[in-house]
Scaffold this active site. Structure first.
Site, mmCIF file in Angstrom:
data_model
loop_
_atom_site.group_PDB
_atom_site.id
_atom_site.type_symbol
_atom_site.label_atom_id
_atom_site.label_comp_id
_atom_site.label_asym_id
_atom_site.label_seq_id
_atom_site.Cartn_x
_atom_site.Cartn_y
_atom_site.Cartn_z
ATOM 1 N N ASN A 10 0.847 -1.188 0.000
ATOM 2 C CA ASN A 10 0.000 0.000 0.000
ATOM 3 C C ASN A 10 0.890 1.249 0.000
ATOM 4 O O ASN A 10 1.505 1.583 1.011
ATOM 5 C CB ASN A 10 -0.913 -0.028 1.231
ATOM 6 N N GLN A 11 0.952 1.922 -1.150
ATOM 7 C CA GLN A 11 1.828 3.090 -1.276
ATOM 8 C C GLN A 11 1.387 4.244 -0.382
ATOM 9 O O GLN A 11 2.192 5.086 0.009
ATOM 10 C CB GLN A 11 1.901 3.540 -2.742
ATOM 11 N N LYS A 12 0.093 4.290 -0.030
ATOM 12 C CA LYS A 12 -0.391 5.349 0.859
ATOM 13 C C LYS A 12 0.163 5.154 2.266
ATOM 14 O O LYS A 12 0.483 6.113 2.955
ATOM 15 C CB LYS A 12 -1.925 5.388 0.864
ATOM 16 N N ASP A 73 -1.135 -3.447 11.339
ATOM 17 C CA ASP A 73 -2.451 -4.014 11.090
ATOM 18 C C ASP A 73 -3.429 -3.034 11.703
ATOM 19 O O ASP A 73 -3.268 -2.626 12.855
ATOM 20 C CB ASP A 73 -2.600 -5.408 11.706
ATOM 21 N N SER A 74 -4.378 -2.627 10.924
ATOM 22 C CA SER A 74 -5.278 -1.596 11.403
ATOM 23 C C SER A 74 -6.692 -1.862 10.932
ATOM 24 O O SER A 74 -6.916 -2.637 10.002
ATOM 25 C CB SER A 74 -4.800 -0.217 10.926
ATOM 26 N N GLY A 156 -9.993 3.423 2.635
ATOM 27 C CA GLY A 156 -10.735 2.562 3.559
ATOM 28 C C GLY A 156 -12.000 3.220 4.070
ATOM 29 O O GLY A 156 -12.801 3.755 3.311
ATOM 30 N N HIS A 183 -4.846 7.142 14.078
ATOM 31 C CA HIS A 183 -4.403 5.950 14.791
ATOM 32 C C HIS A 183 -3.023 5.509 14.334
ATOM 33 O O HIS A 183 -2.151 5.194 15.150
ATOM 34 C CB HIS A 183 -5.415 4.818 14.583
ATOM 35 N N ARG A 184 -2.788 5.494 13.015
ATOM 36 C CA ARG A 184 -1.487 5.061 12.513
ATOM 37 C C ARG A 184 -0.421 6.095 12.835
ATOM 38 O O ARG A 184 0.694 5.748 13.199
ATOM 39 C CB ARG A 184 -1.552 4.789 11.006
#
Length: 199
Positions: A10-12, A73-74, A156, A183-184
């Protein structure tokens, strides 16, 4: 320059980690994605928690590449759904990574849920595995689920998640605004001391 393998395609997510590192003044790390290393068998995400899945992904990436590896992991934990979709967030509607189907299913499940019971949190567990050992951290971002998607930023569930204290969805926030609160972003902030030590 030290290579850091981000166990994702995932490049984002890669861009988000780069921004967090740059903002914190962490230099000397070259970020690689799974597309940049020789392919290896990736174990399925079978953990019951975000932490278990993040650590398993980081361990696999480190073992296969020999490079320090970070994985996250989210997902979204919705109060009215007893914390689901949780670790199943990316495949809530069946197919992995079908954001539109996941969004539509979740909104359908919450159709008759009143505003005062639409609380939710984004959760991210980040794991770093290297020759120095293993570190796992967790970040949470609380808010509520909107009745319809708003904004086209992020990815997402961002367009239906409205953070506490905001009248805009995560999909309407700029990347910098999201990094500062998400969160990330919070989990990566907690991981910074270990990342600095790996350079």
């Amino acid at each position: 320059m030290t290579d850091l393998l981000v166990a994702s395609r995932n490049q984002k997510k890669l861009a988000e980690l780069r921004r967090v590192l740059d903002d914190a003044g962490v230099s000397g790390l070259r970020l690689l994605s799974l597309d940049d290393v020789e392919e290896f068998p990736e174990a399925p995400e079978t953990g019951a928690t975000f932490e278990e899945n993040a650590l398993a992904k980081a361990r696999d990436a480190y073992a296969a590449s020999g490079l320090a590896a970070v994985a996250d992991d989210s997902g979204l934990a919705v109060d009215a759904l007893n914390g689901m979709p949780g670790v199943l967030s990316a495949r809530w509607a069946g197919a992995h990574g079908d954001d539109v189907a996941n969004l539509e299913l979740l909104l359908g499940q919450l159709r008759d849920v009143p505003d005062d019971r639409r609380g939710a949190s984004f959760v991210s567990a980040c794991a770093l595995v290297s020759s120095a050992g293993e570190t796992v951290v967790r970040g949470e971002w609380s808010g509520h689920i909107a009745h319809a998607p708003r904004g086209d930023g992020g990815f997402g569930y961002d367009p239906i998640f409205v953070p506490i204290g905001s009248d805009r969805s995560a999909g309407e926030l700029s990347p910098a605004e999201k990094d500062a609160a998400s969160h990330r972003g919070r989990a990566l902030g907690l991981l910074l001391p270990a990342l600095r030590a790996s350079t």
